[in-house]
Enzyme design. Sequence first.
Site, PDB file in Angstrom:
ATOM      1  N   LYS A 150       0.839  -1.188   0.000  1.00 15.56           N
ATOM      2  CA  LYS A 150       0.000   0.000   0.000  1.00 15.56           C
ATOM      3  C   LYS A 150       0.883   1.250   0.000  1.00 15.56           C
ATOM      4  CE  LYS A 150      -1.402   1.859   3.796  1.00 15.56           C
ATOM      5  NZ  LYS A 150      -0.444   2.589   4.645  1.00 15.56           N
ATOM      6  N   HIS A 183      -1.567  -5.225   5.600  1.00 19.87           N
ATOM      7  CA  HIS A 183      -0.949  -6.008   6.673  1.00 19.87           C
ATOM      8  C   HIS A 183      -1.863  -6.192   7.887  1.00 19.87           C
ATOM      9  CE1 HIS A 183      -0.053  -2.192   8.654  1.00 19.87           C
ATOM     10  NE2 HIS A 183       0.233  -2.881   9.733  1.00 19.87           N
ATOM     11  N   GLU A 212      -2.863   5.592  17.553  1.00 18.49           N
ATOM     12  CA  GLU A 212      -1.430   5.355  17.698  1.00 18.49           C
ATOM     13  C   GLU A 212      -0.806   6.446  18.560  1.00 18.49           C
ATOM     14  OE1 GLU A 212       0.425   3.471  13.939  1.00 18.49           O
ATOM     15  OE2 GLU A 212      -0.696   5.208  13.241  1.00 18.49           O
ATOM     16  N   ASP A 257      -3.845   7.114   4.426  1.00 15.29           N
ATOM     17  CA  ASP A 257      -2.909   6.135   4.979  1.00 15.29           C
ATOM     18  C   ASP A 257      -3.633   4.952   5.619  1.00 15.29           C
ATOM     19  OD1 ASP A 257      -0.318   5.223   5.722  1.00 15.29           O
ATOM     20  OD2 ASP A 257      -0.496   6.134   7.704  1.00 15.29           O
ATOM     21  N   HIS A 279      -6.911  -0.223   5.706  1.00 14.43           N
ATOM     22  CA  HIS A 279      -6.971  -0.949   6.982  1.00 14.43           C
ATOM     23  C   HIS A 279      -8.355  -0.877   7.658  1.00 14.43           C
ATOM     24  CE1 HIS A 279      -2.784  -1.187   6.365  1.00 14.43           C
ATOM     25  NE2 HIS A 279      -2.417  -0.082   6.969  1.00 14.43           N
ATOM     26  N   LYS A 288      -2.472   9.777  14.828  1.00  8.23           N
ATOM     27  CA  LYS A 288      -1.129   9.626  15.398  1.00  8.23           C
ATOM     28  C   LYS A 288      -0.951  10.626  16.541  1.00  8.23           C
ATOM     29  CE  LYS A 288       1.152   7.835  11.304  1.00  8.23           C
ATOM     30  NZ  LYS A 288       1.032   6.413  11.666  1.00  8.23           N
TER      31      LYS A 288
HETATM   32  C1  BG6 Z   1       0.716   1.511   8.076  1.00  7.06           C
HETATM   33  C2  BG6 Z   1       0.645   2.997   8.040  1.00  7.06           C
HETATM   34  O1  BG6 Z   1       0.092   0.955   6.961  1.00  7.06           O
HETATM   35  O2  BG6 Z   1       0.092   1.039   9.272  1.00  7.06           O
HETATM   36  C3  BG6 Z   1       1.310   3.591   9.274  1.00  7.06           C
HETATM   37  O3  BG6 Z   1       1.284   3.487   6.869  1.00  7.06           O
HETATM   38  C4  BG6 Z   1       0.721   3.004  10.528  1.00  7.06           C
HETATM   39  O4  BG6 Z   1       1.188   5.003   9.274  1.00  7.06           O
HETATM   40  C5  BG6 Z   1       0.702   1.490  10.470  1.00  7.06           C
HETATM   41  O5  BG6 Z   1       1.489   3.435  11.622  1.00  7.06           O
HETATM   42  C6  BG6 Z   1      -0.040   0.892  11.636  1.00  7.06           C
HETATM   43  O6  BG6 Z   1       0.137  -0.480  11.648  1.00  7.06           O
HETATM   44  P1  BG6 Z   1       0.244  -1.286  12.991  1.00  7.06           P
HETATM   45  O7  BG6 Z   1       0.408  -2.706  12.572  1.00  7.06           O
HETATM   46  O8  BG6 Z   1       1.420  -0.736  13.740  1.00  7.06           O
HETATM   47  O9  BG6 Z   1      -1.032  -1.021  13.729  1.00  7.06           O
END
Ligand code: BG6
Length: 475
Positions: free
Chosen positions: A140, A170, A208, A227, A232, A328
């Site tokens: 992505k 992911h 986050e 993002d 997600h 964030k």
């Molecule tokens: C990523 C984003 O795809 O996912 C990031 O680009 C983000 O900005 C991250 O921090 C969060 O993933 P995880 O697995 O840490 O929750």
Amino acid sequence: MSDAETAPPATLVIFGALGDLTKRLLVPALANLQREGLLADDTTLLGVSYHDSDDAQLVDVLDEFVENDAGWDALKPKVHYLKGDFTDPAAYQAIADKVKGNAVFYLATAPGFFGTIVDRLGEAGLLDQKDGFRRVVIEKPFGTDLASAQALNKQILARGGEDQFYRIDHFLGKETVQNIMVARFGNALLEAVWNNRYVDHVQITAAETVTVGTRGKFYDATGALRDMVPNHLFQLLAMIGMEPPNSSDAEAIRTEKAKLIAAVRPIAPEDAARGRYQAGTIGDETVPAYREESDVAPDSRTETYVALKLAVETWRWTGVPFYLRTGKGLTARDTEIVVQFREVPVALFPRDDALPPNRLVLQIQPQEGISLAFVAKKPGPLMETAPVSMDFRYADAFEMGHRTGYETLLYDVLIGDQTLFQRADQIEGGWRAVQPVLDAWAAEGEPEGYAAGSAGPASADALLERDARAWHALS
Ligand code: BG6
């Protein structure tokens, strides 16, 4: 995955071999697969990048991230390096000389290269499946809006079939995200009340504590909405909202998810709130304002927080708002889904305030688990009630181990299972839903400031207050 069979042998070609993703996630995940005996003996890894390097140097670079690992020790001799410019046809001839039989091309590159690499692979005949499978994994962000995602899908699908492209998200590699389907479709109890008769609303949160850090260049051009949301958060939404598929077949599941995403009404700008962190303190760390971070424009209008209210127009969900938020620099790292049920129709038990409604919390990370809030009688002669909760913690029931989340995804690519990958229609559906907000935000306005270390901007709270609701506290 312990009972899983060894995957078929393949050459894994990683474009962006020296990048962060390869070092931190892909190679450690491959080492885990190797240790678990899930990689075939003649699996090889070919790292491609435009830097001067060689096999030994690549191993050295990767060593730092996976040292002292038995799987990695076994994998090291199979690691090779090829210097090449991703846009240059000569690089692909060099790859073609080395790749025979099954191959997976992993595009761990800047998104601007995705289309070009697929074109070059196609021109070099590397996507031709006559001697084995040829699959392409695309990271992505897949496009930056609806039009660019459609264009990229068109470009890649001119070079191969949908079954050759694995668009990665992911979040779908996380155990607890996969568990949403098991919780829903493996337990009759939940599914019986999973609809607009019993559910009041749903909240999906990915909060986050991390700030933009060293990713300013990427993030300032992207923002929280692009993002995190159409990919997600929409994948979580699809898992929560989809109809039961008629089999566990990848296409059956992907079709149901795509249908749910297609039923999301394009989001009106008044149902969206955006924020940008200001200087503040997170834990004991002092954080600068977003606009003062490196590689961020001092007059940036990029949001680091977004909250949305979604309407899902299906028989099951019409009338049930889905509230999404992500940001964030917040007070806690907390990825969770809260399904809040309706209040009881008649309040039999006296209380000063209303009886709190049942609430099911699917905690994705950290402290993965599921908890159900309900009401119980307080011991004593009076009929008094109190909110209590039943808690299931993954770590109490299972050995969670140290997995990156990419193990399952890489294994699935090798065995040809597309269940956990996004199909073209899902991606485009996500962009279609958020496009009105992207357009409105590009045209005017600014994100509202929120202190780093807080729970986000006031306008995100107002989005729920206007419906007489409130966000579940971040913890
Ligand atoms: C990523 C984003 O795809 O996912 C990031 O680009 C983000 O900005 C991250 O921090 C969060 O993933 P995880 O697995 O840490 O929750």
